[in-house]
Design an enzyme around this catalytic site. Structure first.
Site, PDB file in Angstrom:
ATOM      1  N   THR A 155      13.462  73.060  49.127  1.00  8.42           N
ATOM      2  CA  THR A 155      13.053  73.412  47.758  1.00  8.42           C
ATOM      3  C   THR A 155      13.887  74.564  47.202  1.00  8.42           C
ATOM      4  OG1 THR A 155      11.238  74.451  46.552  1.00  8.42           O
ATOM      5  CG2 THR A 155      11.246  74.825  48.891  1.00  8.42           C
ATOM      6  N   ASP A 156      13.962  74.638  45.881  1.00  6.12           N
ATOM      7  CA  ASP A 156      14.639  75.782  45.243  1.00  6.12           C
ATOM      8  C   ASP A 156      13.825  77.068  45.398  1.00  6.12           C
ATOM      9  OD1 ASP A 156      12.546  75.153  43.484  1.00  6.12           O
ATOM     10  OD2 ASP A 156      13.807  74.958  41.704  1.00  6.12           O
ATOM     11  N   GLU A 157      12.549  76.934  45.802  1.00  6.85           N
ATOM     12  CA  GLU A 157      11.687  78.121  45.877  1.00  6.85           C
ATOM     13  C   GLU A 157      12.151  79.106  46.946  1.00  6.85           C
ATOM     14  OE1 GLU A 157       7.499  77.411  45.418  1.00  6.85           O
ATOM     15  OE2 GLU A 157       7.854  75.508  44.418  1.00  6.85           O
ATOM     16  N   LYS A 160       9.366  77.204  54.235  1.00  3.03           N
ATOM     17  CA  LYS A 160      10.490  76.283  53.987  1.00  3.03           C
ATOM     18  C   LYS A 160      11.815  77.004  54.254  1.00  3.03           C
ATOM     19  CE  LYS A 160      10.416  72.577  52.614  1.00  3.03           C
ATOM     20  NZ  LYS A 160      10.251  71.241  53.265  1.00  3.03           N
ATOM     21  N   TYR A 180       4.345  79.380  51.383  1.00  2.00           N
ATOM     22  CA  TYR A 180       5.013  78.065  51.361  1.00  2.00           C
ATOM     23  C   TYR A 180       6.531  78.233  51.383  1.00  2.00           C
ATOM     24  CZ  TYR A 180       7.220  73.960  49.246  1.00  2.00           C
ATOM     25  OH  TYR A 180       8.066  72.909  48.978  1.00  2.00           O
TER      26      TYR A 180
HETATM   27  P1  NAD Z   1       3.350  65.906  49.771  1.00  2.00           P
HETATM   28  O1  NAD Z   1       2.467  67.053  50.105  1.00  2.00           O
HETATM   29  O2  NAD Z   1       2.998  65.010  48.640  1.00  2.00           O
HETATM   30  O3  NAD Z   1       3.500  64.958  51.053  1.00  2.00           O
HETATM   31  C1  NAD Z   1       3.697  65.472  52.341  1.00  2.00           C
HETATM   32  C2  NAD Z   1       3.559  64.313  53.328  1.00  2.00           C
HETATM   33  O4  NAD Z   1       3.802  64.838  54.651  1.00  2.00           O
HETATM   34  C3  NAD Z   1       2.158  63.683  53.342  1.00  2.00           C
HETATM   35  O5  NAD Z   1       2.264  62.275  53.380  1.00  2.00           O
HETATM   36  C4  NAD Z   1       1.544  64.224  54.627  1.00  2.00           C
HETATM   37  O6  NAD Z   1       0.575  63.344  55.190  1.00  2.00           O
HETATM   38  C5  NAD Z   1       2.762  64.358  55.512  1.00  2.00           C
HETATM   39  N1  NAD Z   1       2.594  65.347  56.578  1.00  2.00           N
HETATM   40  C6  NAD Z   1       2.085  66.606  56.455  1.00  2.00           C
HETATM   41  N2  NAD Z   1       2.044  67.196  57.670  1.00  2.00           N
HETATM   42  C7  NAD Z   1       2.561  66.311  58.565  1.00  2.00           C
HETATM   43  C8  NAD Z   1       2.789  66.346  59.955  1.00  2.00           C
HETATM   44  N3  NAD Z   1       2.486  67.441  60.696  1.00  2.00           N
HETATM   45  N4  NAD Z   1       3.342  65.265  60.557  1.00  2.00           N
HETATM   46  C9  NAD Z   1       3.657  64.158  59.820  1.00  2.00           C
HETATM   47  N5  NAD Z   1       3.425  64.056  58.505  1.00  2.00           N
HETATM   48  C10 NAD Z   1       2.904  65.129  57.873  1.00  2.00           C
HETATM   49  O7  NAD Z   1       4.796  66.544  49.577  1.00  2.00           O
HETATM   50  P2  NAD Z   1       5.969  66.112  48.578  1.00  2.00           P
HETATM   51  O8  NAD Z   1       5.717  66.730  47.265  1.00  2.00           O
HETATM   52  O9  NAD Z   1       6.209  64.663  48.700  1.00  2.00           O
HETATM   53  O10 NAD Z   1       7.186  66.904  49.228  1.00  2.00           O
HETATM   54  C11 NAD Z   1       8.003  66.311  50.225  1.00  2.00           C
HETATM   55  C12 NAD Z   1       9.038  67.328  50.678  1.00  2.00           C
HETATM   56  O11 NAD Z   1       9.809  67.748  49.552  1.00  2.00           O
HETATM   57  C13 NAD Z   1       8.435  68.596  51.288  1.00  2.00           C
HETATM   58  O12 NAD Z   1       9.225  68.976  52.380  1.00  2.00           O
HETATM   59  C14 NAD Z   1       8.530  69.614  50.174  1.00  2.00           C
HETATM   60  O13 NAD Z   1       8.648  70.918  50.684  1.00  2.00           O
HETATM   61  C15 NAD Z   1       9.796  69.172  49.455  1.00  2.00           C
HETATM   62  N6  NAD Z   1       9.849  69.512  48.034  1.00  2.00           N
HETATM   63  C16 NAD Z   1       8.895  69.070  47.166  1.00  2.00           C
HETATM   64  C17 NAD Z   1       8.997  69.378  45.814  1.00  2.00           C
HETATM   65  C18 NAD Z   1       7.986  68.889  44.819  1.00  2.00           C
HETATM   66  O14 NAD Z   1       8.126  69.203  43.619  1.00  2.00           O
HETATM   67  N7  NAD Z   1       7.009  68.102  45.188  1.00  2.00           N
HETATM   68  C19 NAD Z   1      10.060  70.157  45.352  1.00  2.00           C
HETATM   69  C20 NAD Z   1      11.001  70.600  46.276  1.00  2.00           C
HETATM   70  C21 NAD Z   1      10.898  70.258  47.599  1.00  2.00           C
HETATM   71  P1  TYD Z   2       3.040  73.474  40.902  1.00  4.37           P
HETATM   72  O1  TYD Z   2       2.967  72.101  40.346  1.00  4.37           O
HETATM   73  O2  TYD Z   2       1.953  73.940  41.826  1.00  4.37           O
HETATM   74  O3  TYD Z   2       4.468  73.626  41.566  1.00  4.37           O
HETATM   75  P2  TYD Z   2       5.210  74.966  42.134  1.00  4.37           P
HETATM   76  O4  TYD Z   2       4.218  76.025  42.359  1.00  4.37           O
HETATM   77  O5  TYD Z   2       5.800  74.452  43.398  1.00  4.37           O
HETATM   78  O6  TYD Z   2       6.244  75.335  41.101  1.00  4.37           O
HETATM   79  O7  TYD Z   2       3.087  74.493  39.672  1.00  4.37           O
HETATM   80  C1  TYD Z   2       4.080  74.391  38.672  1.00  4.37           C
HETATM   81  C2  TYD Z   2       3.878  75.582  37.750  1.00  4.37           C
HETATM   82  O8  TYD Z   2       2.641  75.436  37.068  1.00  4.37           O
HETATM   83  C3  TYD Z   2       3.812  76.911  38.474  1.00  4.37           C
HETATM   84  O9  TYD Z   2       4.463  77.912  37.680  1.00  4.37           O
HETATM   85  C4  TYD Z   2       2.335  77.205  38.570  1.00  4.37           C
HETATM   86  C5  TYD Z   2       1.776  76.551  37.324  1.00  4.37           C
HETATM   87  N1  TYD Z   2       0.403  76.008  37.432  1.00  4.37           N
HETATM   88  C6  TYD Z   2      -0.551  76.350  36.452  1.00  4.37           C
HETATM   89  O10 TYD Z   2      -0.262  77.080  35.484  1.00  4.37           O
HETATM   90  N2  TYD Z   2      -1.807  75.821  36.574  1.00  4.37           N
HETATM   91  C7  TYD Z   2      -2.183  75.020  37.608  1.00  4.37           C
HETATM   92  O11 TYD Z   2      -3.364  74.610  37.693  1.00  4.37           O
HETATM   93  C8  TYD Z   2      -1.187  74.675  38.591  1.00  4.37           C
HETATM   94  C9  TYD Z   2      -1.524  73.788  39.764  1.00  4.37           C
HETATM   95  C10 TYD Z   2       0.103  75.197  38.453  1.00  4.37           C
END
Ligand code: NAD
Ligand code: TYD
Length: 350
Positions: free
Chosen positions: A132-134, A162, A158
């Site tokens: 992630t960019d975070e 990461k 989180y």
């Molecule tokens: P998500 O939370 O929707 O899904 C995570 C999946 O991992 C789930 O299916 C869960 O059951 C599985 N999982 C959790 N713990 C596990 C374990 N111990 N063993 C096997 N499976 C396990 O997450 P997402 O949003 O799909 O994100 C996927 C990846 O992308 C993550 O690594 C996250 O850090 C990264 N990422 C997500 C975003 C975003 O905006 N969603 C942005 C940047 C990076």
């Molecule tokens: P989120 O979807 O949780 O992603 P991330 O924290 O990984 O960026 O949140 C996106 C943005 O929205 C973040 O700045 C937090 C804000 N946010 C709210 O303002 N209200 C909410 O209920 C949630 C879940 C997030």
């Protein structure tokens, strides 16, 4: 044919990625290893249950014995590592599982991959670590966007977990020669996102006429990436990326949270004939502790070396995302289980 291991393929991005590969990479078989936490839903792949190219294994990346068995049996040509705990707010109320899954789980997967890589010497093997960019921390409004060489400065449990896993992935390249590539992407949105994250939470609250919680003043900026763009980028980085390198993936769509919520209100109102009343539901609530003010991604390296640029505009893809939720309310209701309700009560009940 190649056989790839996808971890977390039943979560949001993993689900979209499995579907993307099944359509666009007919020469790849997939084994999806997922522990099915609250965020994973095996029903997402019901249509693949009889497809010989897809195998699902219900299991944990922390289970070294299971990983060994899977690597021995399938001799993977590559790994796409999505499995993680992914929600910042949950990491604030309960960080420990983030250390276990994101750090220890990644370590176990790296160990199993290295042992397989040394023993079987698979050609063109890649371990693609999805991050992630975070990890780069928070930008000021005028700062230049994150580059691959921006120093890490994570703010939340989180992003700290990461960041740690990224360092381990890179260390396995530098120390042991495991061909790792790391991708750091911005905030994804699209179908199958669990409605704890901002965009699906707001869509569903609008439909249920519930308050739309905006943290602080709603001025925090995120760079929004449509999940289909992300999937395309990941497959390309796997094929073309140089081992040991990091690639940033962004959507080039910086928006502040209030703008995102207002746009959602207007689009949902148009689609459901509500006549512009949903903005009244916007409710400013206490800010997230340690809330990063701005993320922005410089994707020049990924464009120049991989040949990837995001195709989808925010407005169009957001509209498509709303349509998906409106057409899949059964999916939504099926995941709004006891665990989901408890989280919403704990986080927003105050
Ligand atoms: P998500 O939370 O929707 O899904 C995570 C999946 O991992 C789930 O299916 C869960 O059951 C599985 N999982 C959790 N713990 C596990 C374990 N111990 N063993 C096997 N499976 C396990 O997450 P997402 O949003 O799909 O994100 C996927 C990846 O992308 C993550 O690594 C996250 O850090 C990264 N990422 C997500 C975003 C975003 O905006 N969603 C942005 C940047 C990076
Ligand atoms: P989120 O979807 O949780 O992603 P991330 O924290 O990984 O960026 O949140 C996106 C943005 O929205 C973040 O700045 C937090 C804000 N946010 C709210 O303002 N209200 C909410 O209920 C949630 C879940 C997030």
């Amino acid at each position: 044919m190649k056989t790839i291991l996808v971890t977390g393929g039943s979560g949001f991005i993993g689900t979209n990625f499995v579907k993307y590969v099944m359509t666009h990479y007919p020469q790849w078989n997939i084994l999806n290893l997922d522990a099915l936490t609250y965020a994973g839903n095996p029903e997402n792949h019901r249509e693949l249950s009889d497809d010989p190219r897809y195998t699902f294994v219900h299991g944990d990346i922390l289970d070294a014995g299971l990983l060994k068995k899977l690597f021995d049996a399938h001799r993977f040509d590559g790994v796409f590592h999505f499995a993680a705990e992914s929600h910042v707010d949950r990491s604030i109320t309960g960080p420990e599982v983030f250390l276990n899954t994101n750090i220890m789980g990644t370590f176990k997967l790296l160990e199993a991959s290295l042992s397989h890589f040394r023993k079987n010497k698979p050609a063109d093997f890649r371990f693609l670590h999805v991050s992630t960019d975070e990890v780069y921390g928070s930008l000021g409004f005028e700062d230049p966007a994150f580059r691959e060489d921006t120093p890490y400065d994570p703010s939340s449990p989180y992003s700290a977990s990461k960041a740690s896993s990224d360092h381990f992935a890179k260390a396995y390249f530098k120390t042991y020669g495991l061909p790792v590539v790391v991708t750091n992407c911005s905030n994804n949105y699209g179908p199958y996102q669990f409605p704890e994250k901002l965009i699906p939470l707001v869509i569903l609250n609008i439909l249920d006429k519930k308050p739309l919680p905006v943290y602080g003043k709603g001025e925090n900026i995120r760079d929004w990436l449509y999940v289909a763009d992300h999937c395309e980028a990941l497959a390309k980085v796997f094929e073309k990326g140089t081992a040991g390198e990091t690639y940033n993936i962004g959507g080039g769509e910086e928006k502040n949270n209030l703008e995102v919520v207002q746009t959602l209100c207007d689009l949902v109102d148009q689609k459901t004939g509500k006549n512009g009343t949903s903005r009244d539901l916007i409710t400013f609530v206490a800010d997230r502790p340690g809330h990063d003010i701005r993320y922005a991604i410089n994707s020049d390296k990924t464009r120049d070396e991989i040949g990837f640029t995001a195709r989808y505009s925010f407005e169009q893809a957001l509209s498509d995302t709303i349509d998906w939720y409106l057409e899949n309310l059964d999916w939504v209701r099926s995941i709004q289980t006891g665990e989901y309700r408890q989280w919403i009560e704990k986080q927003y009940g105050r």
